[in-house]
Scaffold this motif. Sequence first.
Motif, PDB file in Angstrom:
ATOM      1  N   LYS A  46       6.427  60.834  45.818  1.00 18.60           N
ATOM      2  CA  LYS A  46       7.068  59.698  45.164  1.00 18.60           C
ATOM      3  C   LYS A  46       7.420  58.669  46.236  1.00 18.60           C
ATOM      4  CE  LYS A  46       9.890  60.189  41.771  1.00 18.60           C
ATOM      5  NZ  LYS A  46      11.059  60.536  40.921  1.00 18.60           N
ATOM      6  N   ILE A  47       6.805  57.509  46.165  1.00 14.86           N
ATOM      7  CA  ILE A  47       7.061  56.464  47.153  1.00 14.86           C
ATOM      8  C   ILE A  47       8.487  55.945  46.967  1.00 14.86           C
ATOM      9  CG2 ILE A  47       6.276  54.263  48.095  1.00 14.86           C
ATOM     10  CD1 ILE A  47       3.585  54.746  46.775  1.00 14.86           C
ATOM     11  N   ASP A  48       9.221  55.862  48.065  1.00 11.81           N
ATOM     12  CA  ASP A  48      10.601  55.392  47.987  1.00 11.81           C
ATOM     13  C   ASP A  48      10.655  53.972  47.434  1.00 11.81           C
ATOM     14  OD1 ASP A  48      13.469  55.899  48.789  1.00 11.81           O
ATOM     15  OD2 ASP A  48      13.073  54.005  49.815  1.00 11.81           O
ATOM     16  N   LYS A  49      11.637  53.731  46.573  1.00  4.54           N
ATOM     17  CA  LYS A  49      11.707  52.448  45.867  1.00  4.54           C
ATOM     18  C   LYS A  49      11.957  51.267  46.802  1.00  4.54           C
ATOM     19  CE  LYS A  49      16.621  52.953  44.698  1.00  4.54           C
ATOM     20  NZ  LYS A  49      17.596  53.057  43.587  1.00  4.54           N
ATOM     21  N   SER A  50      12.466  51.542  48.024  1.00  2.00           N
ATOM     22  CA  SER A  50      12.718  50.441  48.948  1.00  2.00           C
ATOM     23  C   SER A  50      11.434  49.696  49.295  1.00  2.00           C
ATOM     24  CB  SER A  50      13.385  50.964  50.226  1.00  2.00           C
ATOM     25  OG  SER A  50      12.536  51.884  50.888  1.00  2.00           O
ATOM     26  N   PHE A  51      10.286  50.386  49.265  1.00  2.72           N
ATOM     27  CA  PHE A  51       9.005  49.735  49.538  1.00  2.72           C
ATOM     28  C   PHE A  51       8.463  49.024  48.295  1.00  2.72           C
ATOM     29  CE2 PHE A  51       9.101  53.537  52.345  1.00  2.72           C
ATOM     30  CZ  PHE A  51       9.236  52.866  53.551  1.00  2.72           C
ATOM     31  N   ILE A  52       8.785  49.542  47.112  1.00  4.55           N
ATOM     32  CA  ILE A  52       8.245  48.989  45.870  1.00  4.55           C
ATOM     33  C   ILE A  52       8.971  47.708  45.479  1.00  4.55           C
ATOM     34  CG2 ILE A  52       7.709  49.509  43.465  1.00  4.55           C
ATOM     35  CD1 ILE A  52       6.240  51.240  45.562  1.00  4.55           C
ATOM     36  N   LEU A  53      10.302  47.686  45.695  1.00  6.52           N
ATOM     37  CA  LEU A  53      11.097  46.545  45.234  1.00  6.52           C
ATOM     38  C   LEU A  53      10.688  45.235  45.899  1.00  6.52           C
ATOM     39  CD1 LEU A  53      14.645  48.204  45.134  1.00  6.52           C
ATOM     40  CD2 LEU A  53      13.214  47.599  43.185  1.00  6.52           C
ATOM     41  N   ASN A  54      10.263  45.285  47.153  1.00  4.20           N
ATOM     42  CA  ASN A  54       9.992  44.054  47.905  1.00  4.20           C
ATOM     43  C   ASN A  54       8.520  43.842  48.204  1.00  4.20           C
ATOM     44  OD1 ASN A  54      12.787  43.424  48.119  1.00  4.20           O
ATOM     45  ND2 ASN A  54      12.971  44.908  49.784  1.00  4.20           N
TER      46      ASN A  54
END
Length: 670
Positions: A580-588
């Motif tokens: 599961k890719i950490d959301k910190s990379f997905i949000l930005n």
Amino acid sequence: MRPEESMSERPKAPAADRTTLHSRIASIVLVAVLVGVSSFAIWSSQAMSRAAHAADVAAMLSDHYDRADRAVSAEESLERKYRLEPGPGVREKFDDVAADLVQALDLVAANGNQADRARAEELRLDHQDYLASIKRMFDAVDAGDLALVLDLDQRETEPLFDAIAEAVHGAAASHHDDVVAKLAELRELETLTSRLTPWVFIVGLLLTMAMTWVNHGHRRLLDAERRQALHDSLHDSLTGLPNRTLLFERCRRALSAAERSGTTAALLLIDLDRFKEINDTFGHHYGDELLKLVGDRMCSVLGEGQTMARLGGDEFAILLPEIADSGAAVEIGCRLRAVLEEPFTVEGVDLDVEASVGGVLSGEHGNEPTVLLQRADVAMYIAKTQNLGVFAYDPSVDAHSPAKLALLGDLRRALSSGQLVLHYQPKVNLTSGEIVGAEALIRWEHPVKGLISPDAFIPLAEHTGLIGPLTSHVLDSALAQARIWIDAGAPLTVSVNLSARSLLDDGLPQQVAESLAKHRVPAELLELEITESALMAEPVQAQRLLAMLALMGIRLSIDDFGAGYTSLGQLKNLPITEIKIDKSFILNMGLEPSDALIAHSIIDLGHNLGMTVLAEGVETAEALNHLTTFDCDSAQGFYLCRPVSAAAFDEWRDAYRTSADTRDAHTSAG
């Protein structure tokens, strides 16, 4: 017979008689000397044996009282800990310590004189009253009644504890003095024997020399035993370091000297992190050897006049007779932690160990060894629970304890009153558009404070015994919902998050298996999510437990991937089915090209390792389009659906399927 022959034989008779008489006298004297020497030897041996036995009995009673004294101190520490962190583990430890105190008193009664038996019986009765009061206090803690807790502490538990502690400590000190006195008597007896020996053995000449040599050897042995007995009473038997008794003695001298000279002394309390796991994994032999190595290495940091003691278990204390301020004490604490960074090799096995350090200063934090040690324990606990490494005692840290105590009490009641509920967030396949799973997320609907974020209570649970029951509650509730979906003809994989502590529990696989069987849910419909930080905390233990879970057919996922430090070498050896890719990379991703590049790289990495990849934190259509372009397998986030109750999840799923069917119909018609 001729007359001259008769005359010649007459003078020989008296000579023969004299010779016989002399021989008899010599024999009598020799026998008398031997009897005297033997009698003296027997008397000396028996007298010294009785004195040595008396010293042994006194030492044994001193040990029993010391054990009782340690148990009393442990009761106080655990009572305070329960008030801060109530839980079955702390209460069980308190019961064990209370039982240890009773056993120590039983040993005192069995081996002591009438006065000891009377004192032990009186202490036993007082301790029964104290335990009854403690039970009422613990019940008040569990009920969240802080006012009652404080009232019981002032009226009952504190006075009872002070009386017991004073009596036990006084008896321990008295018997320690008795041991020293008995050893002194033994020494005096040895001196007396040494003075009489030359006068007794001078008659026997060679016998005297021989017996003197024997007695001298015996005296050397007794001196060595006396010195060893005195050393053992003041030092830890495993590490050879000073024990609590010697530490307190030196601490009192240091505090007196500091008060006279106007300087400051410091006391550091050191507790090893995860030492129990080393004992459980490799055995107590490895743990004992590790403690010796730890003691030797930390001693290398200390200067002249500074004392390192082992208090028991994996707890050490450092006495710094002269220190400038708390900053200097913290600096020494950091140096002690730094020397532990290099692994310890025990019989070919490299063992990593860390430590939490709490520090106090004389004058500022107290002027009694017991007070300083108690407050150093509080500081050490803060350092451990907040991952600070080293922490100097601050009175203000106790100001928040009532709120934490109340919140923990509420959390305990919430587990049994239905306040903790699960919300579910769907996982959607980006290729087919199908709902492939749901992540179970806990929510606390507090009757007074409203909705409480998991960030506010999960860390508290992780640092107490509540994380186990909390994990069991989430697992059981999630599988119960999975069973409902199966019975409704719409089975769905349910994901449950595991804490780092769960990966230290050898009973986890059995617990999961029992819960699956209870709800009759196939193992393939359960997915367990583990964060990278949890994997790195105890990688060997984690890998072993994950392998057992994978063999059961359970899916395993690494949560928040990219935010931790999992190495590729470690990742390839884990039985992981999903990243599961950490959301910190997905949000930005739309604003930071580097984040999009990292997300793309993680997707490629996961596919190359034969794993599926899920992106969490999808909140925009743009992010979803990026992930589809990167061939990401699935996604979850607010853009698709927020975490909702099971009923709302079912409504959302029905609406989603209807919408999907409509889209498919339009596509076919077109």
